[in-house]
Structure formats: C-alpha cells, structure tokens
Write an enzyme that holds these catalytic residues in place. Structure first.
Site, PDB file in Angstrom:
ATOM      1  N   ARG A   1       0.820  -1.197   0.000  1.00 63.54           N
ATOM      2  CA  ARG A   1       0.000   0.000   0.000  1.00 63.54           C
ATOM      3  C   ARG A   1       0.868   1.267   0.000  1.00 63.54           C
ATOM      4  O   ARG A   1       0.438   2.322  -0.396  1.00 63.54           O
ATOM      5  CB  ARG A   1      -0.868  -0.027   1.254  1.00 63.54           C
ATOM      6  CG  ARG A   1      -2.074   0.851   1.170  1.00 63.54           C
ATOM      7  CD  ARG A   1      -2.884   0.754   2.422  1.00 63.54           C
ATOM      8  NE  ARG A   1      -2.668  -0.512   3.114  1.00 63.54           N
ATOM      9  CZ  ARG A   1      -3.044  -0.734   4.358  1.00 63.54           C
ATOM     10  NH1 ARG A   1      -3.642   0.189   5.051  1.00 63.54           N
ATOM     11  NH2 ARG A   1      -2.848  -1.889   4.938  1.00 63.54           N
TER      12      ARG A   1
ATOM     13  N   LYS B   1       4.578 -18.927   8.224  1.00 68.40           N
ATOM     14  CA  LYS B   1       3.690 -19.309   9.311  1.00 68.40           C
ATOM     15  C   LYS B   1       3.043 -18.063   9.934  1.00 68.40           C
ATOM     16  O   LYS B   1       3.596 -16.984   9.744  1.00 68.40           O
ATOM     17  CB  LYS B   1       4.452 -20.128  10.349  1.00 68.40           C
ATOM     18  CG  LYS B   1       5.501 -19.302  11.110  1.00 68.40           C
ATOM     19  CD  LYS B   1       6.093 -20.093  12.200  1.00 68.40           C
ATOM     20  CE  LYS B   1       5.907 -19.503  13.534  1.00 68.40           C
ATOM     21  NZ  LYS B   1       6.406 -18.189  13.829  1.00 68.40           N
TER      22      LYS B   1
ATOM     23  N   HIS C   1      11.291 -21.599   9.363  1.00 70.91           N
ATOM     24  CA  HIS C   1      12.695 -21.205   9.187  1.00 70.91           C
ATOM     25  C   HIS C   1      13.657 -22.063  10.012  1.00 70.91           C
ATOM     26  O   HIS C   1      14.840 -22.107   9.725  1.00 70.91           O
ATOM     27  CB  HIS C   1      12.896 -19.704   9.439  1.00 70.91           C
ATOM     28  CG  HIS C   1      12.989 -19.318  10.879  1.00 70.91           C
ATOM     29  ND1 HIS C   1      11.892 -19.170  11.667  1.00 70.91           N
ATOM     30  CD2 HIS C   1      14.049 -19.031  11.668  1.00 70.91           C
ATOM     31  CE1 HIS C   1      12.284 -18.815  12.891  1.00 70.91           C
ATOM     32  NE2 HIS C   1      13.583 -18.712  12.915  1.00 70.91           N
TER      33      HIS C   1
ATOM     34  N   ASP D   1       2.755 -20.180  18.294  1.00 68.21           N
ATOM     35  CA  ASP D   1       3.851 -19.466  17.641  1.00 68.21           C
ATOM     36  C   ASP D   1       5.002 -20.400  17.283  1.00 68.21           C
ATOM     37  O   ASP D   1       5.509 -20.354  16.167  1.00 68.21           O
ATOM     38  CB  ASP D   1       4.342 -18.337  18.566  1.00 68.21           C
ATOM     39  CG  ASP D   1       5.398 -17.456  17.910  1.00 68.21           C
ATOM     40  OD1 ASP D   1       5.300 -17.226  16.683  1.00 68.21           O
ATOM     41  OD2 ASP D   1       6.304 -16.970  18.617  1.00 68.21           O
TER      42      ASP D   1
ATOM     43  N   HIS E   1       8.108 -25.109  14.791  1.00 68.11           N
ATOM     44  CA  HIS E   1       9.530 -25.396  15.004  1.00 68.11           C
ATOM     45  C   HIS E   1       9.777 -26.612  15.910  1.00 68.11           C
ATOM     46  O   HIS E   1      10.560 -27.494  15.585  1.00 68.11           O
ATOM     47  CB  HIS E   1      10.245 -24.190  15.624  1.00 68.11           C
ATOM     48  CG  HIS E   1      10.011 -22.887  14.912  1.00 68.11           C
ATOM     49  ND1 HIS E   1       9.810 -22.792  13.562  1.00 68.11           N
ATOM     50  CD2 HIS E   1       9.961 -21.613  15.383  1.00 68.11           C
ATOM     51  CE1 HIS E   1       9.641 -21.517  13.234  1.00 68.11           C
ATOM     52  NE2 HIS E   1       9.723 -20.788  14.311  1.00 68.11           N
TER      53      HIS E   1
HETATM   54  C1  BG6 Z   1       9.613 -17.122  15.080  1.00 69.82           C
HETATM   55  C2  BG6 Z   1       8.654 -16.745  16.168  1.00 69.82           C
HETATM   56  O1  BG6 Z   1       9.091 -18.150  14.291  1.00 69.82           O
HETATM   57  O2  BG6 Z   1      10.846 -17.555  15.651  1.00 69.82           O
HETATM   58  C3  BG6 Z   1       9.253 -15.706  17.098  1.00 69.82           C
HETATM   59  O3  BG6 Z   1       7.470 -16.224  15.590  1.00 69.82           O
HETATM   60  C4  BG6 Z   1      10.608 -16.150  17.590  1.00 69.82           C
HETATM   61  O4  BG6 Z   1       8.381 -15.453  18.197  1.00 69.82           O
HETATM   62  C5  BG6 Z   1      11.485 -16.562  16.420  1.00 69.82           C
HETATM   63  O5  BG6 Z   1      11.204 -15.063  18.292  1.00 69.82           O
HETATM   64  C6  BG6 Z   1      12.807 -17.108  16.909  1.00 69.82           C
HETATM   65  O6  BG6 Z   1      13.629 -17.414  15.823  1.00 69.82           O
HETATM   66  P1  BG6 Z   1      15.171 -17.685  16.026  1.00 69.82           P
HETATM   67  O7  BG6 Z   1      15.651 -18.063  14.663  1.00 69.82           O
HETATM   68  O8  BG6 Z   1      15.766 -16.413  16.558  1.00 69.82           O
HETATM   69  O9  BG6 Z   1      15.268 -18.799  17.016  1.00 69.82           O
END
Ligand code: BG6
Length: 507
Positions: A63, A169, A199, A256, A261
């Site tokens: 936007r 996600k 990730h 979350d 993960h």
């Molecule tokens: C994300 C979450 O997927 O992973 C966050 O939404 C979290 O809340 C983050 O802080 C942590 O990622 P990493 O790679 O720093 O462990």
C-alpha cells in the site's frame, strides 16, 4: 509446467554451487519486520555469494507510496543493515537493476493489472524467464485476498516458466483453519508449487540432526526406548515480544513455535531413516511420527502455560507481558508453554518427549537433549556417585552451535568419586565456513524448486492435531500462571516434570 533446468549442471552433484536460474521474487509484506530484517538481507547475501542469476528481479507490492527509486533506497538500507556478507556496490548495482515497486491495495484490481504488466516487462527486459515466486510475508488474514487475486489475474498459470507461492507461518490457528488454508492455496497452486516456510528447517544445525543420526553408525543402536529415558526440546528466548503484540497476543507461545519449530525438531529426532533425502521420503518419515504423537490424556498434569511478569533481562529491569505495548490488559496469551508428547511407535513407546518454549527466560538457547537411562548396575558406593546425573547427548541448535555428550568420569584423587563431565564439538572450532542464515538457504531452495526443507500440508495438519486438544484444555483454565522475567518458567512446569520423576535441564 516447464521447470527451468540448467543443462550444464548435474543436479546430483552437491559440490557444485547451487545457483538459481532466471526468476523474480514478488514480496508481499515488503515493508514488514520480517522482510526488512531477514528476507531482504538474505536476498542481498545470495546475490553477493553469486547464487542469483543476472536475470533476477525483486518486486515489492504494498500500500505504501514508494517510487521505484525510493523503494530501492529502502531495500538498500535494509540490506546494509542486515546483510551478513560485506557490502559491494557492484553487486548492489546488479541487484538494483531488477528492483521494482507496485503500489496498491491487495483488493484493487487495477494494482494487480499493474503488477502483471510489471512482471511481463521484467520477463522481457530483465530476462526473468516467466519464473515467478510469490512470497506472502503478510498476516494470515490477508492470505485469501492475495491468493485469490493471483488466481483472478492469471498469475499462477503460465505456459512459460514456473509459478510458486511461499507462505510464512502461522499456517492457520488450529486444525480446521489450517485445512481451509491448505484447500484455498491448493485450489490455485499445485502441491509442488507451495513452499511453507518453517525457518528452523533452514538452520544448519537443525539439518545437522539428520547428518548426526544417519551418517554415523554408533548412535543408531542406542536411539530407542531400550536406552533413551526421555528427550527434552527447549527453545528459550530472553527477549520479550517487542513490537509484535498485534501478532503475538492472539497467538501465544504454543501456536507461535511449538506447532511448527518444536514439533518439526521432534519429528527429526524421532523419525526412522528415510530411504533417501528426497522430499517425499523425508516428509513421509516425519509424518509417521507426527501421526503417532499425542499429549497424554491428563493434560492438567502434563502441560504448563504461563505469562511473564516484570523481572530482569540482561541486568535491566523489564516489564511484564501485560504492560507491553499493544497487549490487552486482560490477555490470556501464554508466553511460556511446555507439553509432554508421547510417540506410539515400537522405537519410542514409553519415552516422553518434553517440549518447552518461552519469552523472557534466563537466556536464549535452543537445544535438543536426548537423556539416557542410567546404567543398570553401578558397582560403586552410593556416596561416590552422588553427583552423577544421567548421560545426555545435547544438540545445541543456537547459539554456540554444536553437540555435547555428558557422561560420568572419575574425579582425580585416591577415592572412586564420579562426576559428570562434557565432551564438546563446536561448529565454530571444526569448520572455517560460516553457516548461511536460514532464510538464505530457504529462499534459494524456493528459487531452485528444491522442496525437502518445506513441510507439506499433511505435516502442518498433523501438528495441529497434536496441539489443538492442549489449547482447548488451557482455555478452560480460569487464570493463567505467571513467572518472573529472567527466570526459567513457572513452578507448574517444574511440577509437571517432577510428577514423572524428572527435572528440566538448566541449559
Ligand atoms: C519465530 C517466532 O518463528 O521464531 C518468534 O514467531 C521467535 O516469536 C522466532 O522469536 C525465533 O527465531 P530464532 O531463529 O531467533 O530462534
């Protein structure tokens, strides 16, 4: 749909650098936090490492009121702020040639026509070959409008080149919404064209779990319920929720990170050896674990949830969750979650997997600890082994990436006193290469169409099946437990372990 294939490259030779073919990446949510902090720097780093082709374009659709040039300035700033590799004006100039911005609302058909025209121009002028990846780094509430506009404007179909969609996600907020999301996306894109980003799977140390388990002969014989007592998977963060209340407050810790993960980590630790590392074999083995994993029926005894109250972080006083900007004053969102999961397979029956995560905990650490049973007989005096714990193999995902083996050793001296010691492998000490950022690896895999690191919809749905009953149970609680910021979580989490005769590791 024709896949771009480089005839000079043998796809089975992993030693060759994996370089993307001509393509464009269309970023929705380009002004958001994730794009600025992770995605744009990752694209620059890929370009800097020579892994993007000259025929590459980065298109932002939002936007905001950018001209192409001010958009490029924003991208440049984000790349300079977040890139891992040194800055190079030459690389930037090449990247900048393919940067475009299309302003507009997601429901504005004219804006989508402009996007379609931009893509066509880029295919012709920049040589992106009709290969387009749509990256949805946007709140899930906006997925339906974006996906249906892609369909309506014919952007998912092409006689020339490939079309892919990348989804960040959360993949839904429970099983029913995930099924609906998968149906909606599946209506527009073929199964192979959907890339769901978790990730954690892009992290080198997570991939190392597979190398560790399946490249070595000595761990496999003890990787089962004859030798393993239990497994602890910890993702602890020292940060609070920062400016993410809008997202976090309606989600909480379990949705979350446990749904994605931590359950993915559990699946990698527990799965059988895949026949090969191709996407379908890998996913199949993970799915078998997720399909057979359940929290115990007595969730009041085997789960814990809590919210942080004011405390300390890095020597500074920090406020509690309810005082954070944007959090509802009577919010029940959990910032700490712990659950026990039982995996009903021959290998794992009787071995609990304990998963925990939290914001504002003692320190940032993600690790998997496989804790072994005690030796059946210890021919020592009780006093000599008083301080001996259980053997444990700890895979440190971050920070201090590596693997530690904890075992008992004799304390030097004239008595047979035995105590725990650690044997350490540290990534930094063993390899000179530094690990690429997870997003670098994942974006490159999307552009290459390489799917093993992306969960399919079955895994997503099975993970919700594990978590949904826990969240439904927590909803019945009138109050939410609390823990002080800077500590290791609420007493209820310790009680949950104590009931099983165990304790949490202090990482
Ligand atoms: C994300 C979450 O997927 O992973 C966050 O939404 C979290 O809340 C983050 O802080 C942590 O990622 P990493 O790679 O720093 O462990």
């Amino acid at each position: 749909m024709a896949e771009h294939v480089n005839p000079l490259r043998d796809p089975t030779d992993r030693r060759l650098p994996r370089i993307a073919g001509p393509c464009s990446l269309i970023l929705f949510g380009v002004t958001g936090d994730l794009a600025k902090k992770k995605l744009i720097p990752a694209v620059y780093d890929l370009a800097n490492r020579g892994l993007l082709p000259p025929g590459f374009a980065l298109v932002g659709f939002a936007r905001a009121d950018f001209k192409d040039s001010s958009f490029a300035d924003m991208i440049k700033q984000a790349a300079q702020d977040g890139a891992r590799t040194p800055w190079s004006e030459t690389v930037w100039k090449q990247l900048a040639a393919g940067i475009r911005f299309v302003p507009g609302e997601f429901d504005d058909d004219d804006a989508w026509d402009r996007l379609a025209d931009t893509m066509k121009d880029l295919d012709e002028q920049q040589g992106t070959g009709g290969n387009h990846a749509f990256y949805l780094s946007i709140p899930p509430g906006l997925f339906p409008v974006v996906v249906s506009q892609i369909k309506k404007h014919g952007l998912a179909e092409s006689s020339k080149g490939w079309r892919r969609v990348v989804i960040e996600k959360p993949f839904g907020h429970d099983l029913a919404s995930a099924v609906e999301l998968n149906r909606m996306v599946g209506d527009v894109f073929s199964r192979e064209s959907v890339f769901r980003i978790d990730h954690y799977l892009g992290k080198e140390t997570v991939q190392n779990i597979l190398a560790f388990r399946f490249a070595n002969g000595m761990f496999e014989p003890i990787w089962n319920n004859h030798y393993v007592d239990h497994v602890q998977i910890t993702m602890a963060e020292d940060i609070g929720i920062g400016s993410r209340a809008g997202y976090y407050d309606s989600i909480g810790a379990a949705r979350d990170v446990i749904q994605n993960h931590l359950l993915q980590l559990m699946a990698l630790i527990a799965m059988e050896e895949p026949v090969s590392f191709n996407a379908s074999s890998l996913r199949l083995e993970k799915q078998k674990i997720l399909a057979n994993a359940r929290p115990p029926a007595r969730m009041d005894l085997h789960t814990a949830q809590a919210q942080y109250v004011a405390g300390w972080a890095g020597g500074e006083k920090v406020r509690g969750y309810l005082e954070e900007d944007g959090v509802h004053e009577d919010s029940r969102a959990e910032t700490y979650a712990a659950i026990r999961v039982d995996v009903s397979t021959r290998r794992w029956a009787g071995v609990p997997f304990y998963l925990r995560t939290g914001k504002r905990l003692g320190r940032r650490v993600t690790e998997v600890a496989v804790v072994f049973k005690r030796a059946p007989h210890q021919p020592f005096n009780k006093n000599d082994v008083e301080e001996l714990g259980q053997n444990a193999l700890v895979m440190r995902i971050q920070p201090d990436e590596g693997v530690t083996l904890r075992f008992g050793a004799k304390v030097p001296g004239t008595t047979m006193e035995i105590r725990d010691v650690n044997m350490d492998f540290a990534y930094g000490g063993a390899f000179v290469e530094s690990s690429p950022e997870a997003y670098e690896r994942l974006i490159l895999d999307v552009l290459l169409g390489d799917p093993p690191l992306f969960p399919q919809h079955e895994e997503v749905e099975l993970s919700w099946k594990i978590l949904d009953p826990v969240i439904a149970h927590w909803k019945q609680d009138k109050d939410i437990d609390t823990y002080q910021a800077g500590t290791w979580g609420p007493p209820s989490a310790d009680a949950m372990m104590a009931r099983d005769g165990r304790t949490w590791r202090r990482p």
